[in-house]
Design an enzyme around this catalytic site. Structure first.
Site, PDB file in Angstrom:
ATOM      1  N   GLU A  40      34.241  41.701  53.655  1.00  0.00           N
ATOM      2  CA  GLU A  40      35.550  41.219  53.213  1.00  0.00           C
ATOM      3  C   GLU A  40      35.802  39.842  53.820  1.00  0.00           C
ATOM      4  OE1 GLU A  40      40.102  43.048  53.150  1.00  0.00           O
ATOM      5  OE2 GLU A  40      38.747  43.576  54.797  1.00  0.00           O
ATOM      6  N   LYS A 109      41.508  45.774  45.628  1.00  0.00           N
ATOM      7  CA  LYS A 109      41.786  46.687  46.735  1.00  0.00           C
ATOM      8  C   LYS A 109      43.057  47.487  46.484  1.00  0.00           C
ATOM      9  CE  LYS A 109      42.017  46.506  51.812  1.00  0.00           C
ATOM     10  NZ  LYS A 109      42.061  45.561  52.964  1.00  0.00           N
ATOM     11  N   CYS A 150      37.405  47.856  53.037  1.00  0.00           N
ATOM     12  CA  CYS A 150      37.984  47.982  54.382  1.00  0.00           C
ATOM     13  C   CYS A 150      38.955  49.164  54.529  1.00  0.00           C
ATOM     14  CB  CYS A 150      38.639  46.663  54.771  1.00  0.00           C
ATOM     15  SG  CYS A 150      38.916  46.491  56.560  1.00  0.00           S
TER      16      CYS A 150
END
Length: 277
Positions: A40, A109, A150
């Protein structure tokens, strides 16, 4: 299938970041990888700046597309800001490039990081990021990638859905906090591998950015039985590993937990009993 997981220490200098990415991708190509996965915030890591919200044909993304094409690599760009309908907030997007440098999949995300430490300002990704609302799998030779970024790691239902949709390799590019990383990073990654009988590829950032946020590093590759098969420390690294689709099939034949889900039961509210009668 040989893959490379790249650990970086990206900062606010996009030119330097892109040079470091190119060096890492050339190493990946030299070690025979057909797929490379970047962490990321690879292109830019620092405070939100609308100037760095990039179109998919923008100069930085375009440079990575060219590298994928020139090096004959499939590439997962772990997280980059792309435009949303909100001028003050962007998507955090994972982009997948084929060997011709074309973007063949994109994931935005879904879960946005927030950490409230006593006596410190909140780390609140939602202040500058719009959450996505769909999940993505993408085929790559003999494996199928399930995309995430993440903080998504903390939500097991996401990964179960990816596995149910055919994912055999879960990608978890991250800029994971050094505050939570020592306790949670490896434990959660191994859990996602074990639960879903998938390989997990988890490239991470290292060091502090200009805001003071410090990343944990310790990139990992984990096999479908939960065994760590490659790991980095807190330095830039390129982890080259071989993924064997027959291992996935063998483990899923041994332990058929993916077939034993009971969504009909989970959808019902739990029955609440009183211990005192």
């Amino acid at each position: 299938m040989r893959v490379s997981v790249v650990q970086l220490g990206s900062g606010s200098d996009r030119g330097a970041n892109l040079d470091a990415i190119e060096k890492a991708l050339r190493t990946a190509a030299e070690n025979g990888s057909s797929l490379a996965v970047l962490p990321e915030a690879s292109i830019y890591r620092g405070p939100f700046d609308p100037r760095y919200v990039e179109a998919e044909d923008g100069p930085a993304i375009g440079r990575l597309a060219g590298l994928a094409r020139d090096l004959d690599l499939r590439l997962v760009l772990g997280g980059v800001w792309t435009a949303s309908d909100d001028a003050q907030r962007a998507y955090n997007s994972c982009l997948v490039f084929d060997r011709d440098g074309r973007i063949v999949a994109r994931y935005r995300k879904v879960h946005l990081f927030r950490l409230d430490r006593p006596g410190e300002p909140a780390d609140d990704e939602a202040a500058f990021t719009v959450a996505g609302d769909d999940t993505v799998v993408v085929g790559a030779d003999d494996v199928t990638l399930g995309l995430s970024i993440c903080y998504d790691l903390r939500f097991p239902a996401l990964y179960r859905g990816l596995a149910k949709a055919g994912a055999t390799v879960l990608t978890v590019p991250a800029n994971f906090s050094a505050y939570t990383g020592p306790a949670h990073w490896e434990a959660l990654l191994r859990a996602r591998a074990i639960e879903n009988l998938c390989y997990v590829l988890a490239p991470a950032q290292i060091g502090a950015d200009v805001t003071g946020f410090t990343a944990y590093g310790h990139s990992l590759v984990i096999d479908p039985w939960g065994k760590v098969i490659a790991h980095a420390d807190d330095s830039p690294a390129v982890l080259g590993v071989d993924l064997d689709p027959t291992v996935i099939r063998a483990r899923r034949d041994e332990l058929r937990s993916l077939e034993h889900d009971r969504p009909d039961v989970y959808a019902q509210p739990p029955r609440i009993e009183d211990l005192h009668g």
